[in-house]
Scaffold this active site. Structure first.
Site, PDB file in Angstrom:
ATOM      1  N   ASP A  13      -1.994   2.413   9.308  1.00  0.00           N
ATOM      2  CA  ASP A  13      -3.332   2.355   8.702  1.00  0.00           C
ATOM      3  C   ASP A  13      -4.344   3.257   9.406  1.00  0.00           C
ATOM      4  OD1 ASP A  13      -2.278   0.449   7.000  1.00  0.00           O
ATOM      5  OD2 ASP A  13      -2.917  -1.223   8.257  1.00  0.00           O
ATOM      6  N   LYS A  16      -3.796   7.994   7.096  1.00  0.00           N
ATOM      7  CA  LYS A  16      -2.867   9.077   6.729  1.00  0.00           C
ATOM      8  C   LYS A  16      -3.090   9.539   5.283  1.00  0.00           C
ATOM      9  CE  LYS A  16       0.488   6.242   7.782  1.00  0.00           C
ATOM     10  NZ  LYS A  16      -0.256   5.136   8.401  1.00  0.00           N
ATOM     11  N   GLY A  40       0.475   1.176   2.624  1.00  0.00           N
ATOM     12  CA  GLY A  40      -0.656   1.192   1.696  1.00  0.00           C
ATOM     13  C   GLY A  40      -1.536   2.353   2.123  1.00  0.00           C
ATOM     14  N   HIS A  41      -1.511   3.439   1.369  1.00  0.00           N
ATOM     15  CA  HIS A  41      -2.263   4.643   1.739  1.00  0.00           C
ATOM     16  C   HIS A  41      -3.455   4.799   0.802  1.00  0.00           C
ATOM     17  CE1 HIS A  41       1.485   6.499   3.875  1.00  0.00           C
ATOM     18  NE2 HIS A  41       1.133   5.329   4.348  1.00  0.00           N
TER      19      HIS A  41
HETATM   20  P1  GDP Z   1      -3.047   4.735   5.924  1.00  0.00           P
HETATM   21  O1  GDP Z   1      -2.078   3.626   5.700  1.00  0.00           O
HETATM   22  O2  GDP Z   1      -2.816   5.422   7.228  1.00  0.00           O
HETATM   23  O3  GDP Z   1      -3.124   5.723   4.789  1.00  0.00           O
HETATM   24  O4  GDP Z   1      -4.479   4.039   6.049  1.00  0.00           O
HETATM   25  P2  GDP Z   1      -5.055   2.859   5.110  1.00  0.00           P
HETATM   26  O5  GDP Z   1      -5.407   3.425   3.786  1.00  0.00           O
HETATM   27  O6  GDP Z   1      -4.164   1.678   5.140  1.00  0.00           O
HETATM   28  O7  GDP Z   1      -6.325   2.419   5.949  1.00  0.00           O
HETATM   29  C1  GDP Z   1      -7.351   3.315   6.257  1.00  0.00           C
HETATM   30  C2  GDP Z   1      -8.660   2.732   5.681  1.00  0.00           C
HETATM   31  O8  GDP Z   1      -9.747   3.396   6.261  1.00  0.00           O
HETATM   32  C3  GDP Z   1      -8.786   2.951   4.190  1.00  0.00           C
HETATM   33  O9  GDP Z   1      -9.523   1.902   3.634  1.00  0.00           O
HETATM   34  C4  GDP Z   1      -9.577   4.255   4.095  1.00  0.00           C
HETATM   35  O10 GDP Z   1     -10.310   4.381   2.892  1.00  0.00           O
HETATM   36  C5  GDP Z   1     -10.489   4.109   5.263  1.00  0.00           C
HETATM   37  N1  GDP Z   1     -10.906   5.350   5.932  1.00  0.00           N
HETATM   38  C6  GDP Z   1     -10.184   6.476   6.149  1.00  0.00           C
HETATM   39  N2  GDP Z   1     -10.900   7.338   6.906  1.00  0.00           N
HETATM   40  C7  GDP Z   1     -12.074   6.747   7.154  1.00  0.00           C
HETATM   41  C8  GDP Z   1     -13.230   7.124   7.899  1.00  0.00           C
HETATM   42  O11 GDP Z   1     -13.299   8.177   8.519  1.00  0.00           O
HETATM   43  N3  GDP Z   1     -14.257   6.228   7.969  1.00  0.00           N
HETATM   44  C9  GDP Z   1     -14.213   5.029   7.319  1.00  0.00           C
HETATM   45  N4  GDP Z   1     -15.262   4.219   7.426  1.00  0.00           N
HETATM   46  N5  GDP Z   1     -13.135   4.650   6.604  1.00  0.00           N
HETATM   47  C10 GDP Z   1     -12.094   5.488   6.541  1.00  0.00           C
HETATM   48  P1  IMO Z   2       0.898   2.175   6.456  1.00  0.00           P
HETATM   49  O1  IMO Z   2       1.835   3.265   5.954  1.00  0.00           O
HETATM   50  C1  IMO Z   2       0.257  -1.225   9.070  1.00  0.00           C
HETATM   51  C2  IMO Z   2       3.693  -3.806   9.882  1.00  0.00           C
HETATM   52  C3  IMO Z   2       3.650  -5.209   9.328  1.00  0.00           C
HETATM   53  C4  IMO Z   2       4.509  -5.932  10.350  1.00  0.00           C
HETATM   54  C5  IMO Z   2       5.560  -4.895  10.702  1.00  0.00           C
HETATM   55  C6  IMO Z   2       6.861  -5.055   9.923  1.00  0.00           C
HETATM   56  O2  IMO Z   2      -0.058   1.698   5.431  1.00  0.00           O
HETATM   57  O3  IMO Z   2       0.249   2.596   7.731  1.00  0.00           O
HETATM   58  P2  IMO Z   2       7.635  -4.705   7.411  1.00  0.00           P
HETATM   59  O4  IMO Z   2       6.976  -5.050   6.113  1.00  0.00           O
HETATM   60  O5  IMO Z   2       7.903  -3.264   7.597  1.00  0.00           O
HETATM   61  O6  IMO Z   2       8.841  -5.558   7.668  1.00  0.00           O
HETATM   62  O7  IMO Z   2       6.564  -5.144   8.543  1.00  0.00           O
HETATM   63  O8  IMO Z   2       4.995  -3.635  10.411  1.00  0.00           O
HETATM   64  N1  IMO Z   2       3.491  -2.733   8.866  1.00  0.00           N
HETATM   65  C7  IMO Z   2       2.368  -2.017   8.751  1.00  0.00           C
HETATM   66  N2  IMO Z   2       1.190  -2.118   9.416  1.00  0.00           N
HETATM   67  N3  IMO Z   2       0.439  -0.250   8.169  1.00  0.00           N
HETATM   68  C8  IMO Z   2       1.615  -0.112   7.524  1.00  0.00           C
HETATM   69  O9  IMO Z   2       1.874   0.929   6.711  1.00  0.00           O
HETATM   70  C9  IMO Z   2       2.635  -1.054   7.776  1.00  0.00           C
HETATM   71  N4  IMO Z   2       3.893  -1.237   7.305  1.00  0.00           N
HETATM   72  C10 IMO Z   2       4.402  -2.264   7.990  1.00  0.00           C
HETATM   73  O10 IMO Z   2       2.339  -5.697   9.273  1.00  0.00           O
HETATM   74  O11 IMO Z   2       3.748  -6.161  11.507  1.00  0.00           O
HETATM   75 MG    MG Z   3      -2.088   1.571   5.272  1.00  0.00          MG
END
Ligand code: GDP
Ligand code: IMO
Ligand code: MG
Length: 423
Positions: A13, A16, A40-41
Site C-alpha cells: 500500500d 504503487k 488493491g492499487h
Molecule cells: P498500492 O497498493 O501500493 O497501490 O497503494 P494503495 O492504493 O493500497 O494505497 C495508497 C493510498 O494512498 C491510496 O488511497 C492512494 O489514493 C493514496 N495516495 C497515494 N499517494 C498519495 C499521496 O501522495 N498523498 C495522499 N494523501 N494519498 C496518496
Molecule cells: P498491495 O499490492 C498490504 C497482507 C495481508 C496479510 C498478509 C498475507 O495493495 O500493496 P494474503 O492475502 O496475501 O494471504 O495476506 O499480507 N497483504 C497486503 N498488505 N497491501 C497488499 O497489497 C497486501 N496483500 C497482502 O494484510 O497481512
Molecule cells: Mg494496496
C-alpha cells in the site's frame, strides 16, 4: 530493451498504483508479475478514484498493453467484477489486456481453505485478505494447480473436479468449518466463461519478442518487500516473491534484462494484518497518521497500522531489490506534525543494530529515532518541487543520504497531478 521494475519497499500500500499510472505514458506494456486480488492499487484522476486488484495499473492510458503475468494468481469472480467496473470507460479490454496462459487460478475451495486455515490459527492468524492466495500458491508449488491455459482444454472440468475433491478432503479436517460450495461455484464458472473471451498469451514469448523489437516494459509489483515469502517478516507474509527477482520468474524475463528498479515508499510506514512492525505507533500519533492519510485497506477496508519511517527496514529492502531510484509517497500526510521521527537503528539487548535482523518481534528490540523538523504546511497544491518548503527538501535530502539512492519523485496527494519530479 530492458524491463523496468516498480515495487513496494515496505508492507504494501505504498502507492504503487498511483505511480504506475503516472509513468505509464513512458511505456508500451505494463505487466503484473506476482500476487493476485489480495492487492488493491488505487488510481485517482479527473475526480474519480479507481481500485484495481488483478488488472495492471496502466489500463486507463490509451494504446498501452496491460499484461497479467504467469506469476499472478487470478480469481475469475473478482476479475469479472473488475472488468464490469471498467466497462463504462470503453478501454478496449479485448486487445489491451493480455493474460498469461501460465497464470494460476484461484478456485472457490482455495478461498475456503484460506478462511479455514486462518480461523484455525486463532490469535496467531496472518491477517490474510482471505482471497485464497496462500492455498493457490501452495497448489502451484505442490504441482496440483489449474492454470489459465487449462480452461481452453477438454480436460478442464475433470481437472477442476479432481482438485476440488482433494480440497474438500482437506476441509474435513477443519472441525466445525461450514461452507456452501455450490453457491460459490456458479459465479466462478461464469468468471471462467469471461476469461475464455479474453486474450490468453504465451506471455514469456510475447514479452521477450516485445523487448527485442524495442518496446518499453514496466513490471508492476504487488504487496511489498516486507511481505515477500523469503525476505519478509515470515510467517506474516504473502505467498509470492514480491522483490525484483520475482519479475524474472513472474514474467519470464532474464535477470540480465532488468533495467531501472523504482522503489515506492511512504514518507512514514504502514502495515495491515498481523506481524512485526518495529516503528509502529500505538498511540495518538499513530491515530493521527491513520486519520490524515486515510489509512484503511483498499481491498479489505481494515484500518492500517501506522508508524514512522524505518531506515534499517528501508535499507534492507533497497538491498534485496537493487533499487536504483525512489518515489516518496504521502509527504502531505506528515504536514500535520511540527517534528518528524526517523528510526536510524535498533537497540537489541542493548546493542546497536543497523541491519534488519532475523527476529524483529522480540520484546528486546527498541527503535532509536532522530528528530527532524516538519514543514507544517499544505503541500497538496504544489506543482513544482523547487517551490517545496525547505524542511521537506531537508527531509528528502536526509533520506537520500542515509539510503544512498536518489528520491526522484515526491508525491503530495492521491491525484495523478499531485506528483513532483526531483531530477
Ligand atoms: P498500492 O497498493 O501500493 O497501490 O497503494 P494503495 O492504493 O493500497 O494505497 C495508497 C493510498 O494512498 C491510496 O488511497 C492512494 O489514493 C493514496 N495516495 C497515494 N499517494 C498519495 C499521496 O501522495 N498523498 C495522499 N494523501 N494519498 C496518496
Ligand atoms: P498491495 O499490492 C498490504 C497482507 C495481508 C496479510 C498478509 C498475507 O495493495 O500493496 P494474503 O492475502 O496475501 O494471504 O495476506 O499480507 N497483504 C497486503 N498488505 N497491501 C497488499 O497489497 C497486501 N496483500 C497482502 O494484510 O497481512
Ligand atoms: Mg494496496
Amino acid at each position: 530493451m530492458k524491463v523496468d521494475v516498480l515495487l513496494g519497499l515496505q508492507w504494501g500500500d505504498e502507492g504503487k498504483g498511483k505511480i504506475v499510472d503516472v509513468l505509464t505514458p513512458q511505456y508500451d506494456i505494463i505487466a503484473r508479475f506476482q500476487g493476485g486480488p489480495n492487492a488493491g492499487h488505487t488510481l485517482e484522476f479527473e475526480g474519480i478514484k479507481h481500485v484495481l486488484h488483478t488488472i495492471p495499473s496502466g489500463i486507463f492510458r490509451k494504446d498501452v498493453i496491460n499484461l497479467v503475468g504467469n506469476g499472478v494468481v487470478i480469481d475469475p469472480v473478482i476479475f469479472q467484477k473488475e472488468l464490469e467496473k471498467l466497462a463504462p470507460f470503453n478501454l478496449d479490454i479485448k486487445s489491451r489486456l493480455l493474460i498469461s496462459k501460465k497464470a494460476h487460478l484461484i478456485l472457490p475451495t482455495h478461498r475456503l481453505l484460506d478462511a479455514a486455515s486462518e480461523t484455525a490459527k486463532g490469535k496467531n492468524k496472518i491477517g490474510s485478505t482471505l482471497k485464497g492466495i496462500g492455498p493457490t500458491y501452495m497448489d502451484k508449488t505442490g504441482r496440483n494447480g489449474l492454470r489459465v491455459g487449462d480452461i481452453f482444454t477438454a480436460q478442464f472440468k475433470e481437472k477442476y473436479d479432481a482438485l476440488v475433491e482433494k480440497h474438500v478432503g482437506i476441509l474435513k479436517h477443519y472441525e466445525g468449518f461450514e461452507y456452501d460450495l455450490a453457491e460459490l461455484e456458479g459465479p466462478w464458472m461464469e468468471g471462467i466463461e469471461t476469461l475464455r473471451e479474453l486474450t490468453a498469451v504465451d506471455s514469456e514469448h510475447y514479452l521477450n519478442h516485445a523487448l527485442k523489437s524495442g518496446k518499453k516494459v514496466l513490471a508492476e509489483g504487488a504487496q511489498g518487500t516486507m511481505l515477500d515469502i523469503d525476505f519478509g517478516t515470515y510467517p506474516f507474509v504473502t505467498s509470492s516473491n514480491t522483490v525484483t527477482a520475482g519479475t524474472c520468474t513472474g514474467l519470464g524475463v532474464a535477470p540480465t534484462k532488468i533495467g531501472r528498479v523504482i522503489g515506492i515508499f511512504k514518507a512514514y510506514c504502514t502495515r495491515v494484518g498481523s506481524g512485526p512492525f518495529p516503528t509502529e505507533l500505538e498511540d495518538a500519533t499513530g491515530e493521527a497518521i491513520r486519520a490524515e492519510g486515510r489509512e484503511f485497506g483498499a481491498t479489505t477496508g481494515r484500518p492500517r497500522r501506522c508508524g514512522w519511517i524505518d531506515l534499517p527496514q528501508m535499507k534492507y529492502a533497497i538491498m534485496v531489490n537493487g533499487v536504483t531510484e525512489l518515489s516518496m509517497m504521502k509527504a502531505d500526510v506528515l504536514s500535520i506534525f511540527d517534528t518528524i521521527q526517523v528510526c536510524t537503528h535498533y537497540l537489541i539487548d542493548g546493542n546497536k543494530v543497523e541491519d534488519f535482523p532475523f527476529d524483529v518481534d522480540g520484546a528486546n528490540l527498541t527503535p532509536v529515532y532522530e528528530e527532524l523538523e516538519g514543514w507544517n504546511c499544505d503541500l497538496t497544491q504544489l506543482d513544482d518541487y523547487s517551490k517545496a518548503p525547505q524542511a521537506l527538501k531537508n527531509y528528502v535530502t536526509y533520506l537520500e543520504e542515509k539510503l544512498e539512492v536518489p528520491i526522484t519523485v515526491v508525491s503530495v496527494g492521491p491525484d495523478r497531478k499531485q506528483t513532483l519530479n526531483n531530477n
